[in-house]
Design a protein around this motif. Sequence first.
Motif, PDB file in Angstrom:
ATOM      1  N   ILE A 189      13.960  12.298  25.544  1.00 62.88           N
ATOM      2  CA  ILE A 189      14.054  11.893  26.951  1.00 62.88           C
ATOM      3  C   ILE A 189      15.479  12.049  27.450  1.00 62.88           C
ATOM      4  CG2 ILE A 189      13.915   9.920  28.519  1.00 62.88           C
ATOM      5  CD1 ILE A 189      11.458   9.014  27.032  1.00 62.88           C
ATOM      6  N   ALA A 190      16.449  11.642  26.640  1.00 61.67           N
ATOM      7  CA  ALA A 190      17.851  11.814  27.028  1.00 61.67           C
ATOM      8  C   ALA A 190      18.167  13.285  27.244  1.00 61.67           C
ATOM      9  CB  ALA A 190      18.767  11.221  25.964  1.00 61.67           C
ATOM     10  N   ALA A 191      17.665  14.149  26.347  1.00 54.26           N
ATOM     11  CA  ALA A 191      17.907  15.589  26.489  1.00 54.26           C
ATOM     12  C   ALA A 191      17.247  16.131  27.753  1.00 54.26           C
ATOM     13  CB  ALA A 191      17.375  16.319  25.260  1.00 54.26           C
ATOM     14  N   GLU A 192      16.048  15.671  28.065  1.00 51.84           N
ATOM     15  CA  GLU A 192      15.367  16.116  29.283  1.00 51.84           C
ATOM     16  C   GLU A 192      16.137  15.711  30.538  1.00 51.84           C
ATOM     17  OE1 GLU A 192      10.774  15.993  27.542  1.00 51.84           O
ATOM     18  OE2 GLU A 192      11.444  14.506  29.017  1.00 51.84           O
ATOM     19  N   CYS A 193      16.744  14.542  30.492  1.00 53.84           N
ATOM     20  CA  CYS A 193      17.559  14.113  31.633  1.00 53.84           C
ATOM     21  C   CYS A 193      18.757  15.032  31.818  1.00 53.84           C
ATOM     22  CB  CYS A 193      18.031  12.678  31.420  1.00 53.84           C
ATOM     23  SG  CYS A 193      16.731  11.432  31.488  1.00 53.84           S
ATOM     24  N   LEU A 194      19.463  15.277  30.733  1.00 51.82           N
ATOM     25  CA  LEU A 194      20.705  16.058  30.821  1.00 51.82           C
ATOM     26  C   LEU A 194      20.447  17.533  31.097  1.00 51.82           C
ATOM     27  CD1 LEU A 194      23.635  14.843  30.445  1.00 51.82           C
ATOM     28  CD2 LEU A 194      21.793  13.360  29.686  1.00 51.82           C
ATOM     29  N   THR A 195      19.249  18.032  30.802  1.00 51.83           N
ATOM     30  CA  THR A 195      18.934  19.444  31.075  1.00 51.83           C
ATOM     31  C   THR A 195      18.203  19.629  32.400  1.00 51.83           C
ATOM     32  OG1 THR A 195      16.900  19.251  29.765  1.00 51.83           O
ATOM     33  CG2 THR A 195      18.872  20.094  28.646  1.00 51.83           C
ATOM     34  N   GLY A 196      18.038  18.546  33.154  1.00 55.22           N
ATOM     35  CA  GLY A 196      17.451  18.662  34.481  1.00 55.22           C
ATOM     36  C   GLY A 196      15.939  18.602  34.539  1.00 55.22           C
ATOM     37  N   LYS A 197      15.273  18.316  33.420  1.00 55.16           N
ATOM     38  CA  LYS A 197      13.809  18.234  33.428  1.00 55.16           C
ATOM     39  C   LYS A 197      13.315  16.919  34.029  1.00 55.16           C
ATOM     40  CE  LYS A 197      13.118  21.290  29.466  1.00 55.16           C
ATOM     41  NZ  LYS A 197      12.548  21.436  28.088  1.00 55.16           N
ATOM     42  N   ARG A 198      14.178  15.958  34.130  1.00 56.31           N
ATOM     43  CA  ARG A 198      13.867  14.695  34.797  1.00 56.31           C
ATOM     44  C   ARG A 198      14.917  14.444  35.874  1.00 56.31           C
ATOM     45  NH1 ARG A 198      10.480  10.887  31.854  1.00 56.31           N
ATOM     46  NH2 ARG A 198       9.737  11.795  29.881  1.00 56.31           N
ATOM     47  N   ASP A 199      14.520  13.727  36.907  1.00 52.60           N
ATOM     48  CA  ASP A 199      15.475  13.436  37.970  1.00 52.60           C
ATOM     49  C   ASP A 199      15.694  11.934  38.071  1.00 52.60           C
ATOM     50  OD1 ASP A 199      13.859  12.343  40.587  1.00 52.60           O
ATOM     51  OD2 ASP A 199      12.627  13.720  39.390  1.00 52.60           O
ATOM     52  N   ALA A 200      16.860  11.568  38.541  1.00 52.39           N
ATOM     53  CA  ALA A 200      17.279  10.177  38.544  1.00 52.39           C
ATOM     54  C   ALA A 200      16.372   9.299  39.408  1.00 52.39           C
ATOM     55  CB  ALA A 200      18.731  10.070  39.019  1.00 52.39           C
ATOM     56  N   GLU A 201      15.972   9.782  40.556  1.00 52.30           N
ATOM     57  CA  GLU A 201      15.160   8.970  41.461  1.00 52.30           C
ATOM     58  C   GLU A 201      13.817   8.608  40.830  1.00 52.30           C
ATOM     59  OE1 GLU A 201      13.984   6.704  44.606  1.00 52.30           O
ATOM     60  OE2 GLU A 201      15.983   7.468  44.118  1.00 52.30           O
ATOM     61  N   THR A 202      13.203   9.559  40.140  1.00 54.08           N
ATOM     62  CA  THR A 202      11.924   9.273  39.476  1.00 54.08           C
ATOM     63  C   THR A 202      12.111   8.241  38.382  1.00 54.08           C
ATOM     64  OG1 THR A 202      11.135  11.518  39.931  1.00 54.08           O
ATOM     65  CG2 THR A 202      10.025  10.293  38.182  1.00 54.08           C
ATOM     66  N   LEU A 203      13.208   8.356  37.632  1.00 55.16           N
ATOM     67  CA  LEU A 203      13.469   7.382  36.576  1.00 55.16           C
ATOM     68  C   LEU A 203      13.656   5.982  37.155  1.00 55.16           C
ATOM     69  CD1 LEU A 203      13.716   9.843  34.699  1.00 55.16           C
ATOM     70  CD2 LEU A 203      15.747   8.786  33.703  1.00 55.16           C
ATOM     71  N   ILE A 204      14.416   5.889  38.226  1.00 54.77           N
ATOM     72  CA  ILE A 204      14.651   4.584  38.843  1.00 54.77           C
ATOM     73  C   ILE A 204      13.342   3.985  39.349  1.00 54.77           C
ATOM     74  CG2 ILE A 204      15.760   3.394  40.768  1.00 54.77           C
ATOM     75  CD1 ILE A 204      18.138   5.270  40.435  1.00 54.77           C
ATOM     76  N   LYS A 205      12.510   4.807  39.985  1.00 54.22           N
ATOM     77  CA  LYS A 205      11.218   4.305  40.491  1.00 54.22           C
ATOM     78  C   LYS A 205      10.324   3.845  39.349  1.00 54.22           C
ATOM     79  CE  LYS A 205      10.995   6.859  44.858  1.00 54.22           C
ATOM     80  NZ  LYS A 205      10.276   7.911  45.641  1.00 54.22           N
ATOM     81  N   THR A 206      10.343   4.569  38.231  1.00 50.00           N
ATOM     82  CA  THR A 206       9.547   4.162  37.077  1.00 50.00           C
ATOM     83  C   THR A 206      10.005   2.803  36.560  1.00 50.00           C
ATOM     84  OG1 THR A 206       9.161   6.459  36.426  1.00 50.00           O
ATOM     85  CG2 THR A 206       8.851   4.780  34.733  1.00 50.00           C
ATOM     86  N   MET A 207      11.309   2.619  36.464  1.00 55.20           N
ATOM     87  CA  MET A 207      11.833   1.346  35.979  1.00 55.20           C
ATOM     88  C   MET A 207      11.501   0.221  36.962  1.00 55.20           C
ATOM     89  SD  MET A 207      13.063   2.072  33.061  1.00 55.20           S
ATOM     90  CE  MET A 207      13.884   0.542  32.708  1.00 55.20           C
ATOM     91  N   GLU A 208      11.581   0.499  38.244  1.00 53.86           N
ATOM     92  CA  GLU A 208      11.244  -0.516  39.241  1.00 53.86           C
ATOM     93  C   GLU A 208       9.764  -0.900  39.146  1.00 53.86           C
ATOM     94  OE1 GLU A 208      14.451   0.473  42.817  1.00 53.86           O
ATOM     95  OE2 GLU A 208      12.544   1.551  42.744  1.00 53.86           O
ATOM     96  N   HIS A 209       8.896   0.110  39.004  1.00 48.10           N
ATOM     97  CA  HIS A 209       7.455  -0.139  38.951  1.00 48.10           C
ATOM     98  C   HIS A 209       7.052  -0.872  37.672  1.00 48.10           C
ATOM     99  CE1 HIS A 209       3.255   0.309  39.883  1.00 48.10           C
ATOM    100  NE2 HIS A 209       3.018   1.005  38.775  1.00 48.10           N
ATOM    101  N   SER A 210       7.784  -0.672  36.599  1.00 47.97           N
ATOM    102  CA  SER A 210       7.437  -1.322  35.327  1.00 47.97           C
ATOM    103  C   SER A 210       7.599  -2.829  35.383  1.00 47.97           C
ATOM    104  CB  SER A 210       8.313  -0.760  34.194  1.00 47.97           C
ATOM    105  OG  SER A 210       9.650  -1.246  34.298  1.00 47.97           O
ATOM    106  N   GLY A 211       8.481  -3.285  36.258  1.00 49.12           N
ATOM    107  CA  GLY A 211       8.754  -4.714  36.341  1.00 49.12           C
ATOM    108  C   GLY A 211       9.703  -5.223  35.275  1.00 49.12           C
TER     109      GLY A 211
END
Length: 566
Positions: free
Chosen positions: A199-221
């Motif tokens: 997951i860390a590698a996917e973040c740093l290589t651009g396969k994940r974006d910051a906004e989606t990660l933040i929304k996932t963390m917010e939705h998880s509670g």
Amino acid sequence: MEVAVVKRENNRGNKRDRQGRGKPKGRAVDAGVLGDIQTLLGNAPRRRDLLIEHLHKIQDKFGHISAAHITALAREMKLAMTEVFEVASFYHHFDIVKEGGTPPPALTVRVCDSLSCELGGANPLLTELKRVLGDGVRVIPAPCVGRCEQAPVVVVGQNPVANASAGSVRALVAANKTSCAPGKYIGYAAYRKQGGYHIAAECLTGKRDAETLIKTMEHSGLRGLGGAGFPAGRKWRIVRGEKGPRVMAVNIDEGEPGTFKDRYYLERDPHRFLEGMIVAAWTVQISEVYIYLRDEYAGVRAILEKELRALQKNPPCPLPPIFLRRGAGAYICGEESAMIESIEGKRGMPRLRPPYVAQVGLFGYPTLEHNMETLFWVREILEKGADWFASHGRNGRKGLRSFSVSGRVQKPGVHVAPAGITVKELIAEYCGGMLPGHEFYAYLPGGASGGILPATMGDIPLDFDTLNQYGCFIGSAAVIILSDKDKASAAARNIMKFFAEESCGQCTPCRVGTAKALNLMEQPNWDQGLLEELSGAMADASICGLGQAAPNPIRCVMKYFPKEVQ
């Protein structure tokens, strides 16, 4: 990763030094001791924020810190001797020897006397160890060492002894086994084989974006699991919105009596935490990361030092600079701003707020402050999705909690259970019931600060915001179970003694209030009117959570256990 450079005070080359007025005045520097200090520090920077790290080097090497050491270190770091002394004398684990004084014995044996260990027989054990170990060993009581499930616990040098007896401690002392050897855990290579850091590698290589990660963390509670319970995703969004550079401070001080979950996870799976930390740093665009680890966790420190080297030697993705900082024995440094002061090489004094650390934190920069366990859950939430984490829970609550359970149960330890579980369910389903011959009498739902409730109130859901109306809170989910062999008033006295000893002394309501409350609580019949007045002053006027929460056990005992104090 953001490339902005974090600037820190260097103490060299400033105007004051160039004019020759930056040198310590007064006590003469011993040339031989100065040479020892220079050799000990080697090529390490002499920055102000490394003062505590350098004091540790002296303490580790010589077994104490003398007046000559303080003078020489002050000269080497271009600091006033008073600055060095006030920091060194603030922390419990630095042994300051005044000029002409006698250094302590080479070996110190610390007997934890916090609540769980007191229940396990720490007080008679302390007396016995003083008798059998003799004058060549210093035997002293110590505040919670974060191994409450192993009570009573004794630390020989830096080697913790679980379920200690006079015989087991004496054997270790005789064998000179004073260092802590880490047990088996998942190392870097094994973690990578299990899919770690993808997951860390996917973040740093651009396969994940910051906004989606933040929304996932917010939705998880997911909420902060160090005690305050601030939503993790919202914190990421707030700090990311601040102007860079931004830094990150990870709080692994874990000094709350009854709490040991952070230590438990780090002793078994340290890279799960480190990956969560790296993902959070990338998402928030952090320039530097500081990990603050309590000094009692010598084994964990050895693990993190080794595994950070392995990670940095063969990184799965670009890494931010990561610094491991060592606490020095101060409960107050679990408070986020006091921890930041300590990382900066100062006394751990809580800051007045606002500004909040998300705006003005470590070295004056916006700071993402997180508890270790909060970051430990990040990988699993991102792998399995926010709905997976939120789907757990009971009694209308969402998520999972790591309960540190100690006291009168058959299976103390870290138990991962649904948020909202009741203490009666926790005891029956996860802890194997009460110890033989013990009946459930009372419980502390949130460690020393979280108050005390009777067994008759054991059906309250354990989660954030569910206990507030009863004068309690869950905090770091440290649950201590008392039986009919115990008294809630005695537990409250143990806790107040801890608070009185651990108050940083900055504000009068806490410094004087905790000591005065302890004196009143030691009386057979409590002066409840005066204790309530004192509790109100502490709760309303203390700077930080130590003084604000210190009245909780007092008020709970007077309200729910009135027969014990009349």
